[in-house]
Design a protein around this motif. Structure first.
Motif, PDB file in Angstrom:
ATOM      1  N   PHE A 348       0.758  -1.232  -0.025  1.00 19.64           N
ATOM      2  CA  PHE A 348       0.058  -0.033  -0.014  1.00 19.64           C
ATOM      3  C   PHE A 348       0.971   1.160  -0.160  1.00 19.64           C
ATOM      4  O   PHE A 348       1.652   1.269   0.788  1.00 19.64           O
ATOM      5  CB  PHE A 348      -1.043   0.152   1.147  1.00 19.64           C
ATOM      6  N   ILE A 349       0.663   2.200  -0.923  1.00 15.00           N
ATOM      7  CA  ILE A 349       1.257   3.462  -0.870  1.00 15.00           C
ATOM      8  C   ILE A 349       0.423   4.739  -0.963  1.00 15.00           C
ATOM      9  O   ILE A 349      -0.463   4.681  -1.697  1.00 15.00           O
ATOM     10  CB  ILE A 349       2.297   3.583  -2.127  1.00 15.00           C
ATOM     11  N   LEU A 350       0.497   5.646  -0.048  1.00 14.42           N
ATOM     12  CA  LEU A 350      -0.390   6.915  -0.275  1.00 14.42           C
ATOM     13  C   LEU A 350       0.608   7.960  -0.490  1.00 14.42           C
ATOM     14  O   LEU A 350       1.680   8.230   0.116  1.00 14.42           O
ATOM     15  CB  LEU A 350      -0.978   7.117   1.074  1.00 14.42           C
ATOM     16  N   LEU A 351       0.099   8.892  -1.420  1.00 19.77           N
ATOM     17  CA  LEU A 351       0.910  10.001  -1.901  1.00 19.77           C
ATOM     18  C   LEU A 351      -0.144  11.275  -1.719  1.00 19.77           C
ATOM     19  O   LEU A 351      -1.281  11.290  -1.932  1.00 19.77           O
ATOM     20  CB  LEU A 351       1.268   9.976  -3.393  1.00 19.77           C
ATOM     21  N   VAL A 352       0.352  12.402  -1.296  1.00 19.44           N
ATOM     22  CA  VAL A 352      -0.236  13.649  -1.296  1.00 19.44           C
ATOM     23  C   VAL A 352       0.380  14.653  -1.887  1.00 19.44           C
ATOM     24  O   VAL A 352       1.679  14.861  -1.771  1.00 19.44           O
ATOM     25  CB  VAL A 352      -0.380  14.006   0.144  1.00 19.44           C
ATOM     26  N   ASN A 353      -0.096  15.226  -3.102  1.00 19.00           N
ATOM     27  CA  ASN A 353       0.444  16.156  -3.732  1.00 19.00           C
ATOM     28  C   ASN A 353       1.731  15.477  -4.523  1.00 19.00           C
ATOM     29  O   ASN A 353       2.795  16.117  -4.548  1.00 19.00           O
ATOM     30  CB  ASN A 353       0.895  17.704  -3.273  1.00 19.00           C
ATOM     31  N   ARG A 354       1.613  14.483  -5.076  1.00 14.72           N
ATOM     32  CA  ARG A 354       2.772  13.833  -5.678  1.00 14.72           C
ATOM     33  C   ARG A 354       4.022  13.355  -4.702  1.00 14.72           C
ATOM     34  O   ARG A 354       5.028  12.938  -5.084  1.00 14.72           O
ATOM     35  CB  ARG A 354       3.309  14.235  -6.858  1.00 14.72           C
ATOM     36  N   ARG A 355       3.875  13.526  -3.529  1.00 10.78           N
ATOM     37  CA  ARG A 355       4.879  13.257  -2.350  1.00 10.78           C
ATOM     38  C   ARG A 355       4.465  12.065  -1.755  1.00 10.78           C
ATOM     39  O   ARG A 355       3.416  11.877  -1.262  1.00 10.78           O
ATOM     40  CB  ARG A 355       5.114  14.303  -1.530  1.00 10.78           C
ATOM     41  N   ARG A 356       5.144  10.715  -1.661  1.00  8.14           N
ATOM     42  CA  ARG A 356       4.944   9.671  -0.781  1.00  8.14           C
ATOM     43  C   ARG A 356       5.119  10.051   0.741  1.00  8.14           C
ATOM     44  O   ARG A 356       5.924  10.416   0.974  1.00  8.14           O
ATOM     45  CB  ARG A 356       5.615   8.488  -1.274  1.00  8.14           C
ATOM     46  N   VAL A 357       3.691   9.837   1.287  1.00  7.52           N
ATOM     47  CA  VAL A 357       3.956  10.025   2.778  1.00  7.52           C
ATOM     48  C   VAL A 357       3.602   8.646   3.523  1.00  7.52           C
ATOM     49  O   VAL A 357       3.848   8.840   4.609  1.00  7.52           O
ATOM     50  CB  VAL A 357       2.735  11.040   2.972  1.00  7.52           C
ATOM     51  N   ALA A 358       3.278   7.501   3.001  1.00 10.50           N
ATOM     52  CA  ALA A 358       3.072   6.100   3.583  1.00 10.50           C
ATOM     53  C   ALA A 358       3.340   5.293   2.641  1.00 10.50           C
ATOM     54  O   ALA A 358       2.994   5.236   1.773  1.00 10.50           O
ATOM     55  CB  ALA A 358       1.841   6.027   4.157  1.00 10.50           C
ATOM     56  N   ARG A 359       4.043   4.289   3.248  1.00 11.45           N
ATOM     57  CA  ARG A 359       4.228   2.987   2.436  1.00 11.45           C
ATOM     58  C   ARG A 359       4.098   1.803   3.255  1.00 11.45           C
ATOM     59  O   ARG A 359       4.686   1.903   4.275  1.00 11.45           O
ATOM     60  CB  ARG A 359       5.664   2.835   1.602  1.00 11.45           C
TER      61      ARG A 359
END
Length: 414
Positions: A348-359
């Motif tokens: 699972f990967i989460l990006l906010v404004n194209r910046r990865r914030v969680a993996r």
């Protein structure tokens, strides 16, 4: 805008609540080894455990051995049935079943039970001993204290009843002939069914298809159902939730022989607390796993391989987002992200404004993340009457390499 995006990312990082993948089992060691001496094993087919003792059906040595949880040999039960195939305990009473005899021990004193048919599995419930009869395809019930018969359950419901487990009031039966685990209440009513998934293994230029065959079953305190699969090319252990969903699969199929959680022809499983004991029959050892350890990696099934529920065609994972503001956001809010798969999610990967914030590694069939967005913090940096667009991107990958991606955006207004 860069400053604003950074502020949002920082807020997400500190508020993101990732569910605990640490509940998945990880390796912690093993004990046993081939032979007939004290502490050695030959084709062990079952294991049962308490917080202090591990009992092993040492099948080819015609005995039941017991060990400390550190793997140190403690003793052998006298009067063990020939070729014991299943062993069970409730902490006070220990019972083992062989093809022609069932024996229970109280304070190490053997108390045989006369069981018709061909016995295989045994489980100890609240005042009841359950014995699976593969010849007559039923489960016999006995009074745990007196050993007197209490009737049968499962007639017409089972094809090949083998290993069992009990949570006290109910009994779980491994029925490999039907490719499922069946849960009965004490009166014999079916109150749960776990259908076994199929698998596809691609290794050394060959493809192997099969179905997990549950010769044994264990149930932990969270209601998870744990099943070994001793297929000639699979060598897996599958962990299901109480809802039947696959939560974890580990082991060493032909396509992944170097997996650190590899087991060989596993036939039995036992659980106590956070610890899982697997009878790795093909190597005459008991492998130990713990939910507190670093989780086992998902096996590599080879290109296009994986675990498939009911033989269904593989589909991409699904991602749903709930809670996004429909209008310009001015208050903090919580976003709910839910990912599901018909096999098992890997990453699972989460990006906010194209910046990865969680993996995060997932190792579950379904996964939910809740993200608190610090809208007020961002608004404090915005000039009145202006706004900023926030782009959210979620990516997931499953064990067969299928990927899914969802993008959504919202605006924060000053």
């Amino acid at each position: 805008m860069r400053r604003i995006a950074t502020a949002v990312c920082a807020g997400v990082l500190t508020a993101l609540a990732l569910p605990g993948a640490a509940s998945a089992f990880g390796p912690t060691g093993s004990f046993g080894g081939s032979g007939s001496g004290n502490g050695q094993l030959s084709q062990p087919k079952s294991v049962a455990a308490t917080a202090a003792t591990v009992y092993v059906a040492d099948t080819a040595n015609n005995r039941v051995e017991y060990f400390g949880t550190d793997g140190a040999f403690d003793g052998i039960f006298g009067g063990s049935p020939a070729s014991p195939q299943d062993v069970a305990t409730n902490g006070t009473l220990v019972a083992a079943a062989g093809p022609s005899q069932v024996v229970r021990w109280l304070l190490n004193v053997p108390l045989p039970i006369s069981s018709p048919g061909s016995s295989y599995g045994v489980a100890i419930g609240s005042g009841t001993i359950y014995v699976s009869d593969v010849q007559n395809r039923v489960i016999h019930k006995y009074d745990a204290t007196l050993g007197t018969p209490q009737g049968d359950i499962g007639g017409g419901q089972l094809v090949d009843p083998q290993g069992m487990a009990s949570d006290g009031g109910t009994v779980y039966v491994a029925d490999p002939g039907n490719g499922r685990i069946v849960r009965f209440d004490s009166a014999g009513a079916v109150i749960g069914v776990w259908a076994m998934p199929t698998y596809k293994i691609v290794a050394n230029g060959q493809t192997f298809n099969g179905t997990i065959e549950p010769h044994d079953v264990a149930v932990d305190g969270a209601g998870r159902v744990i099943v070994p699969d001793a297929g000639p090319h699979s060598n897996l252990v599958a962990v299901f939730g109480a809802d039947g969903a696959v939560q974890q699969v580990f082991g060493g199929p032909d396509s992944d022989p170097g997996n650190p959680c590899a087991v060989r022809a596993p036939r039995g499983v036992g659980v106590s607390g956070s610890r899982l004991y697997v009878a790795s029959t093909g190597e005459d050892r008991i492998r130990v796993f713990d939910a507190a350890a670093a989780p086992c990696p998902v096996p590599n099934f080879g290109p296009g391989g994986g675990i498939f529920p009911g033989g269904a065609d593989r589909k991409r994972p699904k991602i749903k987002l709930k809670g996004l503001p429909k209008k310009c956001a001015r208050q903090n809010f919580r976003l709910r992200i839910r990912a599901t798969d018909d096999v098992q999610l890997r990453k699972f990967i989460l990006l906010v404004n194209r910046r990865r914030v969680a993996r995060q590694r997932v190792n579950k069939q379904s996964w939910t993340v809740r993200v608190n967005f610090p809208v007020r913090r961002v608004r404090s940096q915005l000039p009145r009457g202006t706004s900023v667009r926030i782009l959210i991107e979620v990516r997931v990958t499953d064990t067969a390499g299928k990927k899914a991606r969802v993008k959504r955006s919202f605006r924060i207004c000053g």
